[in-house]
Scaffold this motif. Structure first.
Motif, PDB file in Angstrom:
ATOM      1  N   MET A  47      37.308   5.282 -49.382  1.00 25.21           N
ATOM      2  CA  MET A  47      37.620   6.353 -48.419  1.00 25.21           C
ATOM      3  C   MET A  47      37.366   7.723 -49.040  1.00 25.21           C
ATOM      4  O   MET A  47      36.782   8.604 -48.401  1.00 25.21           O
ATOM      5  CB  MET A  47      39.066   6.225 -47.941  1.00 25.21           C
ATOM      6  CG  MET A  47      39.295   5.039 -47.036  1.00 25.21           C
ATOM      7  SD  MET A  47      41.015   4.809 -46.560  1.00 25.21           S
ATOM      8  CE  MET A  47      41.356   6.321 -45.702  1.00 25.21           C
ATOM      9  N   LYS A  50      33.588   8.328 -49.189  1.00 28.70           N
ATOM     10  CA  LYS A  50      32.993   8.710 -47.902  1.00 28.70           C
ATOM     11  C   LYS A  50      33.374  10.153 -47.548  1.00 28.70           C
ATOM     12  O   LYS A  50      32.524  10.940 -47.132  1.00 28.70           O
ATOM     13  CB  LYS A  50      33.462   7.749 -46.816  1.00 28.70           C
ATOM     14  CG  LYS A  50      32.729   7.921 -45.517  1.00 28.70           C
ATOM     15  CD  LYS A  50      33.005   6.737 -44.624  1.00 28.70           C
ATOM     16  CE  LYS A  50      32.131   6.728 -43.430  1.00 28.70           C
ATOM     17  NZ  LYS A  50      30.841   6.104 -43.628  1.00 28.70           N
ATOM     18  N   ASP A  51      34.626  10.505 -47.731  1.00 33.31           N
ATOM     19  CA  ASP A  51      35.079  11.858 -47.429  1.00 33.31           C
ATOM     20  C   ASP A  51      34.442  12.888 -48.360  1.00 33.31           C
ATOM     21  O   ASP A  51      34.103  13.993 -47.945  1.00 33.31           O
ATOM     22  CB  ASP A  51      36.598  11.944 -47.522  1.00 33.31           C
ATOM     23  CG  ASP A  51      37.299  11.158 -46.424  1.00 33.31           C
ATOM     24  OD1 ASP A  51      36.638  10.779 -45.436  1.00 33.31           O
ATOM     25  OD2 ASP A  51      38.521  10.913 -46.560  1.00 33.31           O
ATOM     26  N   SER A  52      34.281  12.519 -49.631  1.00 33.31           N
ATOM     27  CA  SER A  52      33.709  13.477 -50.579  1.00 33.31           C
ATOM     28  C   SER A  52      32.231  13.719 -50.309  1.00 33.31           C
ATOM     29  O   SER A  52      31.728  14.816 -50.557  1.00 33.31           O
ATOM     30  CB  SER A  52      33.912  12.999 -52.016  1.00 33.31           C
ATOM     31  OG  SER A  52      33.166  11.842 -52.257  1.00 33.31           O
ATOM     32  N   GLN A  54      30.907  13.838 -47.317  1.00 31.55           N
ATOM     33  CA  GLN A  54      30.934  14.819 -46.231  1.00 31.55           C
ATOM     34  C   GLN A  54      31.293  16.204 -46.763  1.00 31.55           C
ATOM     35  O   GLN A  54      30.729  17.210 -46.345  1.00 31.55           O
ATOM     36  CB  GLN A  54      31.951  14.416 -45.159  1.00 31.55           C
ATOM     37  CG  GLN A  54      31.436  13.583 -44.038  1.00 31.55           C
ATOM     38  CD  GLN A  54      30.148  14.089 -43.439  1.00 31.55           C
ATOM     39  OE1 GLN A  54      29.158  13.400 -43.505  1.00 31.55           O
ATOM     40  NE2 GLN A  54      30.123  15.261 -42.850  1.00 31.55           N
ATOM     41  N   LEU A  55      32.246  16.235 -47.703  1.00 34.83           N
ATOM     42  CA  LEU A  55      32.662  17.500 -48.302  1.00 34.83           C
ATOM     43  C   LEU A  55      31.498  18.143 -49.059  1.00 34.83           C
ATOM     44  O   LEU A  55      31.263  19.347 -48.954  1.00 34.83           O
ATOM     45  CB  LEU A  55      33.847  17.246 -49.240  1.00 34.83           C
ATOM     46  CG  LEU A  55      34.563  18.444 -49.815  1.00 34.83           C
ATOM     47  CD1 LEU A  55      35.265  19.228 -48.707  1.00 34.83           C
ATOM     48  CD2 LEU A  55      35.578  17.989 -50.854  1.00 34.83           C
ATOM     49  N   SER A 100      40.264  21.538 -51.687  1.00 36.89           N
ATOM     50  CA  SER A 100      40.101  20.252 -51.019  1.00 36.89           C
ATOM     51  C   SER A 100      41.137  19.244 -51.508  1.00 36.89           C
ATOM     52  O   SER A 100      41.931  19.521 -52.404  1.00 36.89           O
ATOM     53  CB  SER A 100      38.691  19.712 -51.278  1.00 36.89           C
ATOM     54  OG  SER A 100      38.569  19.301 -52.620  1.00 36.89           O
ATOM     55  N   TYR A 101      41.088  18.053 -50.928  1.00 34.88           N
ATOM     56  CA  TYR A 101      42.003  16.975 -51.294  1.00 34.88           C
ATOM     57  C   TYR A 101      41.703  16.421 -52.686  1.00 34.88           C
ATOM     58  O   TYR A 101      42.498  15.676 -53.244  1.00 34.88           O
ATOM     59  CB  TYR A 101      41.911  15.838 -50.267  1.00 34.88           C
ATOM     60  CG  TYR A 101      40.525  15.254 -50.167  1.00 34.88           C
ATOM     61  CD1 TYR A 101      40.130  14.214 -50.985  1.00 34.88           C
ATOM     62  CD2 TYR A 101      39.588  15.783 -49.281  1.00 34.88           C
ATOM     63  CE1 TYR A 101      38.843  13.704 -50.930  1.00 34.88           C
ATOM     64  CE2 TYR A 101      38.308  15.271 -49.214  1.00 34.88           C
ATOM     65  CZ  TYR A 101      37.949  14.232 -50.038  1.00 34.88           C
ATOM     66  OH  TYR A 101      36.688  13.745 -49.988  1.00 34.88           O
TER      67      TYR A 101
END
Length: 166
Positions: A47, A50-52, A54-55, A100-101
């Motif tokens: 997860m 995938k998010d990174s 996009q980031l 960011s997260y």
């Protein structure tokens, strides 16, 4: 005498049964819990990956100047070696990824940019450089260059900066 002998035999089989039951009760649940934790960690990493990605794509699309985005600025930097442009890219990366997260109490981020034939450029906060424990690659993005046969590769890493027991 036979009575006492049979009692001891019964006691031994009873103790053996208890040892087997205790072994089964304590060994098998811990294996399944460890397996569950490993699967959960793998899912979390997928997860984050995938998010990174996009980031990272969002970062590359962010405008650096009025008409130049970061992807074009990175490409221009490797051709011109303009230190002012490099400082702008680094400053924006720190602002963008530090909010960011990926930036937590126990983790940070690192960005490695590779241009074919030139040395890699690593952009990371001081925390990731000094408190580095573990570095995991979480996403890779390539962008085209002015040359048809070359591509710039950007790798995003999750850097663990503090030991977190699991």
């Amino acid at each position: 005498m036979q009575n006492k002998k049979s009692q001891i035999e019964d006691l031994l089989s009873f103790l053996a049964a208890i040892v087997i039951i205790v072994f089964v009760v304590f060994f098998f649940p811990s294996r399944s819990i460890a397996g569950t934790k490993a699967v959960q960690e793998k899912i979390n990493l997928q997860m984050i990956s995938k998010d990174s990605e996009q980031l990272l794509i969002s970062y590359l699309r962010t405008p650096l100047n009025n008409d130049v985005d970061v992807a074009e600025a990175v490409n221009t930097y490797f051709v011109s070696n303009d230190e002012n442009l490099l400082n702008q890219i680094k400053t924006l990366a720190h602002e963008f990824f530090s909010k960011s997260y990926l930036e937590t109490d126990s983790s940070s981020w690192s960005l490695e940019i590779r241009y074919p034939g030139k040395s890699s450029l690593i952009i990371e906060p001081e925390k990731a450089r000094t408190n580095y424990i573990l570095r995991k690659e979480i996403s890779v993005v390539t962008i085209p260059t002015q040359f048809f046969d070359k591509q710039i590769e950007l790798k995003m890493f999750l850097v663990q900066t503090k030991y977190v027991p699991k």
